[in-house]
Motif scaffolding. Structure first.
Motif, PDB file in Angstrom:
ATOM      1  N   THR A  27      37.185  46.059  57.617  1.00 23.70           N
ATOM      2  CA  THR A  27      36.125  46.479  56.709  1.00 23.70           C
ATOM      3  C   THR A  27      35.540  45.257  56.029  1.00 23.70           C
ATOM      4  N   LEU A  28      34.233  45.111  56.088  1.00 30.14           N
ATOM      5  CA  LEU A  28      33.530  43.996  55.465  1.00 30.14           C
ATOM      6  C   LEU A  28      32.988  44.418  54.109  1.00 30.14           C
ATOM      7  N   LEU A  29      33.129  43.548  53.131  1.00 28.34           N
ATOM      8  CA  LEU A  29      32.461  43.750  51.845  1.00 28.34           C
ATOM      9  C   LEU A  29      31.086  43.099  51.950  1.00 28.34           C
ATOM     10  N   ALA A  30      30.048  43.891  51.925  1.00 30.48           N
ATOM     11  CA  ALA A  30      28.688  43.393  52.136  1.00 30.48           C
ATOM     12  C   ALA A  30      27.746  44.110  51.186  1.00 30.48           C
ATOM     13  N   ARG A  31      26.484  43.707  51.209  1.00 31.19           N
ATOM     14  CA  ARG A  31      25.513  44.336  50.328  1.00 31.19           C
ATOM     15  C   ARG A  31      24.111  44.161  50.896  1.00 31.19           C
ATOM     16  N   GLY A  32      23.170  44.869  50.316  1.00 28.67           N
ATOM     17  CA  GLY A  32      21.757  44.715  50.651  1.00 28.67           C
ATOM     18  C   GLY A  32      21.420  45.060  52.090  1.00 28.67           C
ATOM     19  N   ALA A  33      20.449  44.319  52.612  1.00 28.66           N
ATOM     20  CA  ALA A  33      19.958  44.582  53.964  1.00 28.66           C
ATOM     21  C   ALA A  33      21.037  44.352  55.009  1.00 28.66           C
TER      22      ALA A  33
END
Length: 316
Positions: A27-33
């Motif tokens: 699982t990646l912690l990401a945000r936005g586009a």
């Protein structure tokens, strides 16, 4: 092995992608586009050998990451405190924490933020990888190497397990019983490279070819090696010449990520690179004028809010 990746840029996205392809739930912690693209189309991983869609999950909610057995911390060092609380929570939930960041002070910074020392492994990576668009990461280098180790110099079972997971994913990985020395060997190289290219605002080839450029490089390497030895790091007698050889062999257009950050006018890793050399130099009464200058100039520009002319980055 259940894995969380804190920092889904080039390095974190790439390693998360290949570990997921090898069968590990990631699982990646990401945000936005970037987050939206991964959720919609998956994470596209490009390499010199081809490309694939990695079967990763992604979230912007730190609470949705755990529990996991391994957390890769792959943010830039200036964003480390932003993920400190989630790193601490994952560690307290039983995760092994493996930072793959530039610098030799990351362990201390994480411990200051409440991450249990017993959960930490040391790690370093040799790779050129970048996030090239929303939902897309690319390995630019032909090499992908990871070294892990325990701070007590033991052949830790946890380190062996983590290295094996990377090897199963196609990454060259090994366990080191002298990880502190290897961290410093890399640090001497990257801190000197960042310092001279940052001062010159130019790729390494331009520095090497400039009048007194070789002298500048040699001094930057020597300062970092001197503070390492003063700090009790058991460097080999030829470690300085090895770092100089690595710099001499770089393609002339190569530039460190520190210079790319400077050109973008955003935050930089100066505090864990030249700043660390300067602080240790002051502690051990060792003159570090090159790294002092880099630290001062970067700090002055940040304070003044000045932004140098932007040049497209060649390499991270």
């Amino acid at each position: 092995m259940r894995i969380a990746v804190l920092g889904a840029g080039g390095v974190g996205g790439y390693y998360g992608g290949v570990l997921a392809r090898a069968g590990h739930p990631v699982t990646l912690l990401a945000r936005g586009a970037h987050l939206e693209a991964i959720r919609t189309r998956g994470l596209q991983v490009r390499t010199p050998e081809g490309w694939f869609i990695a079967p990763v999950s992604a979230t912007a909610d730190p609470g949705a990451l755990g529990p996991v057995e391994l957390a890769l911390v792959t943010v830039k060092s200036y964003a480390l405190r932003e993920v400190a609380s989630v790193t601490r929570a994952l560690a307290l939930g039983g995760a092994v924490i493996l930072p793959l960041l530039n610098g030799v002070s990351i362990r201390e910074l994480l411990i200051e933020e409440g991450v249990p020392e017993s959960s930490l492994l040391a790690g370093l990576t040799f790779i050129s990888a970048a996030r090239t668009g929303p939902g897309v990461v690319e390995r630019l280098s032909p090499f992908q190497r990871v070294v892990v180790g325990a701070f007590d110099h033991s052949r830790s079972g946890r380190a062996l397990e983590v290295a094996e997971a990377f090897r199963e994913a196609g990454v060259e990985a090994r366990v080191s019983e002298r990880i502190e020395v290897e961290l410093w060997q890399k640090f001497i190289f990257i801190s000197a490279m960042a310092a001279v290219c940052g001062l010159a605002r130019a790729p390494i080839g331009s520095v090497r070819e400039a009048p007194l450029g070789q002298d500048l490089i040699q001094r930057a390497v020597h300062e970092a090696a001197q503070v390492a030895r003063a700090a009790g790091v058991a460097l080999a007698p030829d470690d300085e010449s090895r770092a100089l050889g690595l710099i001499a062999d770089l393609p002339p257009q190569m530039k460190p990520s520190f210079l790319s950050d400077l050109e973008r006018g955003g935050p930089t890793e100066v505090e864990v690179l030249s700043g660390a050399v300067a602080r240790l130099g002051a502690r051990y009464s060792i003159a570090t004028p090159i790294h002092d200058a880099v630290t001062a100039v970067a700090g002055a520009q940040r304070t003044a809010g000045t932004t140098p002319a932007t040049v497209p980055p060649v390499a991270g």
